[in-house]
Design a protein around this motif. Structure first.
Motif, PDB file in Angstrom:
ATOM      1  N   ASP A   8       9.889  -1.303  -0.263  1.00 12.37           N
ATOM      2  CA  ASP A   8       8.303  -1.378   0.472  1.00 12.37           C
ATOM      3  C   ASP A   8       8.769  -1.460   1.984  1.00 12.37           C
ATOM      4  OD1 ASP A   8       6.938  -0.295  -1.186  1.00 12.37           O
ATOM      5  OD2 ASP A   8       6.823  -2.172  -2.312  1.00 12.37           O
ATOM      6  N   ALA A  54      10.455  -6.074  -0.143  1.00  8.90           N
ATOM      7  CA  ALA A  54       9.989  -5.832  -1.122  1.00  8.90           C
ATOM      8  C   ALA A  54      10.213  -4.858  -2.058  1.00  8.90           C
ATOM      9  CB  ALA A  54       8.109  -6.231  -0.699  1.00  8.90           C
ATOM     10  N   ASP A  56       8.957  -1.614  -3.926  1.00  8.48           N
ATOM     11  CA  ASP A  56       8.463  -0.376  -4.870  1.00  8.48           C
ATOM     12  C   ASP A  56       7.080  -1.195  -5.559  1.00  8.48           C
ATOM     13  OD1 ASP A  56       7.676   2.228  -5.874  1.00  8.48           O
ATOM     14  OD2 ASP A  56       8.772   1.372  -8.010  1.00  8.48           O
ATOM     15  N   GLU A  57       6.595  -2.796  -4.841  1.00  6.85           N
ATOM     16  CA  GLU A  57       5.117  -3.118  -5.668  1.00  6.85           C
ATOM     17  C   GLU A  57       5.857  -3.805  -6.729  1.00  6.85           C
ATOM     18  OE1 GLU A  57       1.797  -0.593  -5.672  1.00  6.85           O
ATOM     19  OE2 GLU A  57       1.654  -0.704  -3.139  1.00  6.85           O
ATOM     20  N   ASP A  58       7.052  -4.237  -7.058  1.00  2.00           N
ATOM     21  CA  ASP A  58       7.623  -4.281  -8.686  1.00  2.00           C
ATOM     22  C   ASP A  58       8.111  -5.898  -8.024  1.00  2.00           C
ATOM     23  OD1 ASP A  58       8.633  -4.501 -11.304  1.00  2.00           O
ATOM     24  OD2 ASP A  58      10.153  -3.427 -10.674  1.00  2.00           O
ATOM     25  N   TYR A 133       0.367  -8.940  -5.366  1.00  2.00           N
ATOM     26  CA  TYR A 133       1.887  -8.149  -5.493  1.00  2.00           C
ATOM     27  C   TYR A 133       2.859  -8.418  -4.931  1.00  2.00           C
ATOM     28  CZ  TYR A 133      -1.398  -3.968  -7.013  1.00  2.00           C
ATOM     29  OH  TYR A 133      -1.594  -3.280  -8.027  1.00  2.00           O
ATOM     30  N   ASP A 135       4.605  -7.695  -2.072  1.00  4.71           N
ATOM     31  CA  ASP A 135       3.788  -8.298  -0.466  1.00  4.71           C
ATOM     32  C   ASP A 135       2.608  -9.261  -0.584  1.00  4.71           C
ATOM     33  OD1 ASP A 135       1.651  -6.668  -1.443  1.00  4.71           O
ATOM     34  OD2 ASP A 135       1.461  -5.685   0.299  1.00  4.71           O
TER      35      ASP A 135
END
Length: 160
Positions: A8, A54, A56-58, A133, A135
């Motif tokens: 990301d 960061a 993949d928002e994972d 999340y 981020d």
């Protein structure tokens, strides 16, 4: 899909003459710990540089370099079952391979930012917030370190 396509964002934060600076890094710098550490060492920061990545928002990783020393923290060890970068971090940390039934938990050096204002307890509290999340978690970390607005501007988060 190359690992860098799932990134990301990757950024470096460092203090120059006591003032925080934030710079974006190319996603290619976030393919493994050594490459990221090498990219961070190019910054002239007082006391080294901190890298935030960061994916993949994972999950996210934080890498801090100061001279030859590299300190690493992974937000969720279970990400290693799905993401090559997380698996590389787990291996770098010398941890056993992660199993599918392992519980989500951070791994690595939770004290890596303590001298900058975010201790292990603060970091654990941020990581424990299921509503955020990666981020947004890193925004909270950046805020604790003193450069939250710079971070938010670079990654495109709007302040609440």
């Amino acid at each position: 899909m190359p690992a860098s396509d799932a990134v990301d964002f990757a950024l470096a934060a460092y203090r120059e003459e006591g003032v925080w600076q934030v710079a974006e890094l190319a996603p290619d710098h976030a393919t493994d710990v050594e490459t990221l550490a090498s990219a961070l060492r190019r910054f002239p920061g007082d006391g080294g540089a901190v890298g935030f990545v960061a994916v993949d928002e994972d999950f996210f990783i934080v890498v801090r370099v100061a001279g030859p020393r590299t300190r690493v923290m992974l937000s969720d060890v279970t990400a290693a079952t799905e993401w090559e970068l997380a698996a590389i971090v787990v291996e770098h940390l010398g941890l056993p391979p992660v199993e599918d039934d392992d519980d989500p938990e951070p791994a690595g050096d939770l004290e890596l930012l303590s001298d900058l204002g975010v201790d292990a307890m603060d970091l654990a509290a941020i990581l424990d917030d299921d509503e955020l999340y990666p981020d947004e978690m890193l925004s909270e970390v950046a805020r604790g370190l003193g450069f939250g607005d710079l971070y938010d501007d670079v990654v495109g988060l709007t302040s609440a």
